[in-house]
Design a protein around this motif. Sequence first.
Motif, PDB file in Angstrom:
ATOM      1  N   GLY A 499       0.803  -1.213   0.000  1.00 46.11           N
ATOM      2  CA  GLY A 499       0.000   0.000   0.000  1.00 46.11           C
ATOM      3  C   GLY A 499       0.830   1.254   0.000  1.00 46.11           C
ATOM      4  N   GLY A 500       2.150   1.107   0.118  1.00 50.17           N
ATOM      5  CA  GLY A 500       3.034   2.268   0.145  1.00 50.17           C
ATOM      6  C   GLY A 500       3.793   2.468  -1.149  1.00 50.17           C
ATOM      7  N   GLU A 501       3.341   1.810  -2.228  1.00 52.40           N
ATOM      8  CA  GLU A 501       4.063   1.892  -3.493  1.00 52.40           C
ATOM      9  C   GLU A 501       4.152   3.315  -4.043  1.00 52.40           C
ATOM     10  OE1 GLU A 501       2.596  -2.222  -2.886  1.00 52.40           O
ATOM     11  OE2 GLU A 501       1.673  -0.225  -2.746  1.00 52.40           O
ATOM     12  N   ASP A 502       3.206   4.160  -3.688  1.00 53.43           N
ATOM     13  CA  ASP A 502       3.229   5.536  -4.200  1.00 53.43           C
ATOM     14  C   ASP A 502       4.347   6.377  -3.588  1.00 53.43           C
ATOM     15  OD1 ASP A 502       1.120   5.042  -5.868  1.00 53.43           O
ATOM     16  OD2 ASP A 502      -0.407   5.887  -4.542  1.00 53.43           O
ATOM     17  N   TRP A 503       5.023   5.846  -2.559  1.00 54.66           N
ATOM     18  CA  TRP A 503       6.174   6.567  -2.012  1.00 54.66           C
ATOM     19  C   TRP A 503       7.287   6.711  -3.045  1.00 54.66           C
ATOM     20  CZ3 TRP A 503       5.927   9.571   1.990  1.00 54.66           C
ATOM     21  CH2 TRP A 503       5.059   9.291   3.058  1.00 54.66           C
ATOM     22  N   PHE A 504       7.333   5.817  -4.058  1.00 53.01           N
ATOM     23  CA  PHE A 504       8.324   5.967  -5.126  1.00 53.01           C
ATOM     24  C   PHE A 504       8.167   7.323  -5.805  1.00 53.01           C
ATOM     25  CE2 PHE A 504       8.517   1.303  -4.864  1.00 53.01           C
ATOM     26  CZ  PHE A 504       9.884   1.085  -4.989  1.00 53.01           C
ATOM     27  N   GLU A 505       6.914   7.672  -6.125  1.00 53.52           N
ATOM     28  CA  GLU A 505       6.657   8.950  -6.794  1.00 53.52           C
ATOM     29  C   GLU A 505       6.971  10.122  -5.869  1.00 53.52           C
ATOM     30  OE1 GLU A 505       2.886  11.287  -8.906  1.00 53.52           O
ATOM     31  OE2 GLU A 505       2.768   9.142  -8.484  1.00 53.52           O
ATOM     32  N   ALA A 506       6.604   9.993  -4.604  1.00 52.95           N
ATOM     33  CA  ALA A 506       6.881  11.068  -3.653  1.00 52.95           C
ATOM     34  C   ALA A 506       8.392  11.249  -3.470  1.00 52.95           C
ATOM     35  CB  ALA A 506       6.222  10.755  -2.310  1.00 52.95           C
ATOM     36  N   ALA A 507       9.126  10.132  -3.411  1.00 50.46           N
ATOM     37  CA  ALA A 507      10.573  10.211  -3.250  1.00 50.46           C
ATOM     38  C   ALA A 507      11.236  10.826  -4.473  1.00 50.46           C
ATOM     39  CB  ALA A 507      11.144   8.820  -2.976  1.00 50.46           C
ATOM     40  N   ALA A 508      10.718  10.507  -5.658  1.00 54.48           N
ATOM     41  CA  ALA A 508      11.274  11.091  -6.876  1.00 54.48           C
ATOM     42  C   ALA A 508      11.104  12.609  -6.867  1.00 54.48           C
ATOM     43  CB  ALA A 508      10.612  10.475  -8.099  1.00 54.48           C
ATOM     44  N   ALA A 509       9.945  13.064  -6.409  1.00 52.71           N
ATOM     45  CA  ALA A 509       9.700  14.510  -6.339  1.00 52.71           C
ATOM     46  C   ALA A 509      10.635  15.169  -5.323  1.00 52.71           C
ATOM     47  CB  ALA A 509       8.246  14.768  -5.965  1.00 52.71           C
ATOM     48  N   ALA A 510      10.799  14.541  -4.160  1.00 55.19           N
ATOM     49  CA  ALA A 510      11.681  15.095  -3.136  1.00 55.19           C
ATOM     50  C   ALA A 510      13.139  15.089  -3.594  1.00 55.19           C
ATOM     51  CB  ALA A 510      11.539  14.303  -1.836  1.00 55.19           C
ATOM     52  N   SER A 511      13.541  14.042  -4.314  1.00 57.16           N
ATOM     53  CA  SER A 511      14.910  13.979  -4.843  1.00 57.16           C
ATOM     54  C   SER A 511      15.148  15.074  -5.870  1.00 57.16           C
ATOM     55  CB  SER A 511      15.167  12.613  -5.480  1.00 57.16           C
ATOM     56  OG  SER A 511      15.230  11.597  -4.506  1.00 57.16           O
ATOM     57  N   ALA A 512      14.173  15.277  -6.747  1.00 61.30           N
ATOM     58  CA  ALA A 512      14.314  16.312  -7.769  1.00 61.30           C
ATOM     59  C   ALA A 512      14.441  17.697  -7.139  1.00 61.30           C
ATOM     60  CB  ALA A 512      13.125  16.260  -8.723  1.00 61.30           C
ATOM     61  N   ALA A 513      13.728  17.919  -6.061  1.00 60.48           N
ATOM     62  CA  ALA A 513      13.753  19.237  -5.412  1.00 60.48           C
ATOM     63  C   ALA A 513      15.008  19.446  -4.588  1.00 60.48           C
ATOM     64  CB  ALA A 513      12.525  19.394  -4.527  1.00 60.48           C
ATOM     65  N   SER A 514      15.513  18.371  -3.976  1.00 62.80           N
ATOM     66  CA  SER A 514      16.639  18.508  -3.039  1.00 62.80           C
ATOM     67  C   SER A 514      17.991  18.180  -3.645  1.00 62.80           C
ATOM     68  CB  SER A 514      16.422  17.599  -1.825  1.00 62.80           C
ATOM     69  OG  SER A 514      16.467  16.226  -2.218  1.00 62.80           O
ATOM     70  N   GLY A 515      17.996  17.380  -4.692  1.00 63.79           N
ATOM     71  CA  GLY A 515      19.253  16.966  -5.292  1.00 63.79           C
ATOM     72  C   GLY A 515      19.905  15.794  -4.598  1.00 63.79           C
ATOM     73  N   ILE A 516      19.236  15.204  -3.625  1.00 64.64           N
ATOM     74  CA  ILE A 516      19.777  14.030  -2.942  1.00 64.64           C
ATOM     75  C   ILE A 516      18.944  12.812  -3.311  1.00 64.64           C
ATOM     76  CG2 ILE A 516      18.408  14.351  -0.832  1.00 64.64           C
ATOM     77  CD1 ILE A 516      20.845  13.283   0.730  1.00 64.64           C
TER      78      ILE A 516
END
Length: 585
Positions: A499-516
């Motif tokens: 049920g947490g598979e959508d964290w992939f998309e959230a992590a991609a967004a956070a990575s794009a914004a932070s550079g980490i």
Amino acid sequence: MQEVNVPVLIVGAGPSGLTTALALRQYGIECLLVEKYAGTAHTPRAHIVNQRTVEIMRHLGVDDRLIEISTPPALMRNNLWITTLAAPEVGRLEAWGTGNERAGEYAAASPSPMLNCPQTILEPLLLESVRDADCDVRMRHEFESYEEDEHGVVSIVKDLETGETLRIRSQFLIGADGARATVLSQAGLAVAGEAGIAHALNIWFRADLTQYLAHRPGVLAWNLAPGPLPTGRLGTLICHRPFTEFVLVINYDPEAEDSTAFDDEALISRVRALIGEDGVDVEILGSAPWIVSGQVAPTYSAGRAFSMGDSVHRHPPANGLGLNMSVADAFNLAWKMALVLKGQAGPELLNTYSSERQPVGAAGVARALQSRREFAAVSDALGYEPGQSVEEGQSRLDELTEPGPVGDQRRESLRKAIEQTNYQFNAHGVELGYRYKCGAIVDDALPEDHPSSDPDLYFRPTTQPGARLPHARLGRGTRECSTLDLVEGTRLCLLTGFGGEDWFEAAAAASAASGIEIDVHVIGQHDGFRDLYGEWASRREVGESGCVLVRPDRHVAWRSDSYPADAAETLTDVVGRILFRENVG
């Protein structure tokens, strides 16, 4: 004057300095390590290597070699209380998590064992690993001074072989220079607390003591010889190499005795007194005086200068915390410094090194001092008193084998006193359970579970922000690993479930914004890591669709009980707060 430019200058090739250098090199950061002496530790000093330190060596890729050269847990089992090695023992305790009641708990808490490895063995291993990582290491180079400006740090270092002076410009300066703490003092910092609590002398020797110890292997044997002897009696025996290499620690009065006046004959006499027989060949390998103190620096850093290890926390060897806290200091600072140097984190992240590690150091010093005080209860339980004659002390000791009320009371008092030393030798919560309360973490509103067991004695895994990520055994194909192994380099790691598979998309967004980079693992899926024994499910403390965000040092940065509708925005904000990046989100 030779000019050197390097991102990080590390002063001191002890456990903390070497660990820092190894971690920085693995994170892709250039550093220069200078050491005043020609080599690493010349006598065995710290030796207990707890599970957290072995985990850190696991993350740095050297744990297999460390385990190979160390004394394993099975040979660390017994703490002994003796009058001499040849005489019947007074008592014993199963130590370092080896006892029947504790072994399973220690094994469940970590993928790594407790070990015994003196600095004479550990430091050369780390130094070789640092050199293999292409770190610039310069022995016989003494740090003299530094100045800080808006561009960084300029340090003056002297080559003791050539007399040449080096001018080293770096972004950051790390003082891992032990109790001499030159960097700490020049940074305007100092330790606070009691110095000179006691004076001790380490007698390093080689002798075959197999007949006395092979049937009851252990690291420590504490002397309880009766009579008007000083604190520590005939000394504390530390087994470094079963059963041929040891250190005997004796206390001495510096006003009445000169530690440099002990010749080999006198040292051998002290060793044979502890053995209780004269027929054993004893070879003295060296001796070293040291001072017992109870001190900690209120602050570990100032500007671009950071101190760690013995330079900021000094305490009795009780609980075996010194080396282990030093290595953890290094592992805490290295990833933060790497991210700042890579431009992936704001410089304020480095302020969290002191705010996170100083309370751990202060707690460790307090625990060691308390353990030292509690240890006197064993002598008290035997009825020993100051100024007592050998005959008077022996009569009290003989009561241990007497039938009747007097013997019953003496035996019960001794049993309780030895049991109390679990707070020194089986303090699993102290060793593994510390939690950062403020720093590079974002706390949550989830209720805090207050443990019913003693938090010093017993480790309780938790995913509360600031705690070390709980170990749980996972499987992928035929491979088995720990949750701790899922974190790589300086990347963040997000653990979730069904049920947490959508964290992939959230992590991609956070990575794009932070550079980490943020690695996401859905634990339980057939094509991912499976929760082999249900351990992660019982320890994650969040719902299946929730997540646990883990820092590079394997401490929890943040968690969410479920997947929120605004997950991408929330995670991006959390990452920005952890990394002190105001422009994230």
